[in-house]
Design a protein around this motif. Structure first.
Motif, PDB file in Angstrom:
ATOM      1  N   ALA A  56      -3.398  -2.934  -8.211  1.00 36.29           N
ATOM      2  CA  ALA A  56      -3.253  -3.723  -6.991  1.00 36.29           C
ATOM      3  C   ALA A  56      -4.576  -4.386  -6.615  1.00 36.29           C
ATOM      4  O   ALA A  56      -4.595  -5.544  -6.166  1.00 36.29           O
TER       5      ALA A  56
ATOM      6  N   ASP B  87      -8.679   6.499   0.273  1.00 34.88           N
ATOM      7  CA  ASP B  87      -9.559   6.042  -0.814  1.00 34.88           C
ATOM      8  C   ASP B  87      -9.722   4.525  -0.787  1.00 34.88           C
ATOM      9  O   ASP B  87      -9.512   3.821  -1.776  1.00 34.88           O
TER      10      ASP B  87
ATOM     11  N   CYS C 224      -4.470   4.476   4.945  1.00 33.52           N
ATOM     12  CA  CYS C 224      -4.692   4.069   3.557  1.00 33.52           C
ATOM     13  C   CYS C 224      -5.879   4.861   3.019  1.00 33.52           C
ATOM     14  O   CYS C 224      -7.019   4.684   3.465  1.00 33.52           O
TER      15      CYS C 224
ATOM     16  N   SER D  73       0.816  -1.220   0.000  1.00 36.90           N
ATOM     17  CA  SER D  73       0.000   0.000   0.000  1.00 36.90           C
ATOM     18  C   SER D  73       0.845   1.263   0.000  1.00 36.90           C
ATOM     19  O   SER D  73       0.310   2.370   0.161  1.00 36.90           O
TER      20      SER D  73
ATOM     21  N   GLN E  41      -2.125   3.947  -0.284  1.00 38.03           N
ATOM     22  CA  GLN E  41      -3.227   3.841  -1.238  1.00 38.03           C
ATOM     23  C   GLN E  41      -3.060   2.528  -1.999  1.00 38.03           C
ATOM     24  O   GLN E  41      -1.929   2.073  -2.216  1.00 38.03           O
ATOM     25  N   VAL E  42      -4.163   1.919  -2.374  1.00 37.36           N
ATOM     26  CA  VAL E  42      -4.134   0.691  -3.165  1.00 37.36           C
ATOM     27  C   VAL E  42      -4.786   1.022  -4.499  1.00 37.36           C
ATOM     28  O   VAL E  42      -5.992   1.297  -4.558  1.00 37.36           O
ATOM     29  N   ASP E  43      -3.992   0.996  -5.571  1.00 33.14           N
ATOM     30  CA  ASP E  43      -4.495   1.455  -6.862  1.00 33.14           C
ATOM     31  C   ASP E  43      -5.251   0.345  -7.584  1.00 33.14           C
ATOM     32  O   ASP E  43      -5.380  -0.795  -7.099  1.00 33.14           O
ATOM     33  N   ALA E  44      -5.757   0.669  -8.761  1.00 30.03           N
ATOM     34  CA  ALA E  44      -6.609  -0.269  -9.500  1.00 30.03           C
ATOM     35  C   ALA E  44      -5.857  -1.543  -9.866  1.00 30.03           C
ATOM     36  O   ALA E  44      -6.429  -2.646  -9.819  1.00 30.03           O
TER      37      ALA E  44
ATOM     38  N   LEU F 138       3.282   4.406  -1.113  1.00 27.99           N
ATOM     39  CA  LEU F 138       3.514   5.358  -2.190  1.00 27.99           C
ATOM     40  C   LEU F 138       4.910   5.927  -1.970  1.00 27.99           C
ATOM     41  O   LEU F 138       5.141   6.622  -0.978  1.00 27.99           O
TER      42      LEU F 138
END
Length: 265
Positions: free
Chosen positions: A134, A173, A171, A120, A129-132, A122
């Motif tokens: 991931a 969003d 974390c 998670s 953040q956990v992007d699309a 950056l």
């Protein structure tokens, strides 16, 4: 299966103190030694991030030395925001589950409980953040074993704690992550570090546990204007006990010498 969770040791170069105050290296060694004093030996140690403080190769060499010197229990390590991704990858190159490039997601399926870790972090930032990409990796990974009990490791907690100087670094969003986890009820726990405190929250149809640090404890202050503060101790770890009949129960285990034991319960 008994899984010990250690988190946020913030190991420094030999002879250097964390924040100029705390001998975090000694405290990490004590935490590892503590696991050998338990009446049941853990089957696995999971390290949920911030293994070092500045992501320097010399710090990682010290982590590896301490792990080799103090424990023979198998372990798995994931990165936190204080880790540097490529230095971490190089330091743990023999952890075969780590990918050779990109985010440090991994899955280990060798135990009665499946271990899945999502990176998670950056780079250069403290929040997560956990992007699309991931989320897609996590969904596909969980979908391959829908009936096997699973621990999901995530360095940054995906919820508001009420401690203002921690919530700025959570974390962010997390709605997409919540949807993926909720769709996979085999996730018994989400194990986090980062906050240097033990917290529990019902989330996404499961339970999120945050682990205390093996070094400083971040103060519990709930006023919205509270200033960041930490104290030394009590250090601790989490123990997650899985039983195929009774499921999973999680315990806090404090590290240190205490009066007793006395012959009552």
């Amino acid at each position: 299966m008994l899984i010990a969770q250690l988190s946020d040791p913030h190991v420094r170069e030999p002879g250097v103190r964390y924040q100029g105050v705390v001998d975090s290296n000694r405290m990490f060694a004590q935490a590892l030694a503590h696991l050998d004093t338990l009446d049941r030996r853990p089957d696995l140690i999971v390290l949920t991030g911030d293994l070092v403080d500045h992501g320097r190769p010399a710090e990682y060499r010290e982590v590896r030395r301490l792990l080799a010197a103090t424990t023979t229990i198998p372990w798995l390590a994931m990165a936190g925001n204080h880790d540097e991704r490529e230095a971490f990858r190089a330091a743990f190159h023999d952890q075969a589950c780590l990918p050779r490039e990109g985010p440090l997601h991994f899955c280990v399926d060798d135990h009665p409980v499946r271990i899945v870790a999502v990176d998670s972090c950056l780079p250069g930032l403290h929040h997560g953040q956990v992007d699309a990409a991931a989320l897609a990796w996590l969904h596909d990974t969980l979908a391959r074993q829908p009936n096997k009990p699973t621990l999901l490791m995530l360095h940054h907690p995906p919820f508001m704690s009420g401690i203002p100087y921690l919530d700025a670094y959570r974390c962010m969003d997390a709605e997409g992550l919540e949807a993926v986890v909720r769709a996979h009820p085999q996730v018994e726990r989400v194990l986090c570090g980062h906050v240097h405190r033990s917290m529990l929250r019902r989330w996404a149809g499961t339970v999120v546990c945050t682990a205390p640090s093996t070094t400083t404890e971040i103060c519990l202050q709930l006023h919205p204007d509270a200033a960041p503060a930490s104290v030394v101790g009590p250090a601790g770890c989490l123990l997650h006990l899985w039983d195929p009949v009774h499921g999973m129960v999680s315990h806090v285990s404090h590290i240190g010498a205490f009066e007793g034991p006395y012959p009552f319960a």
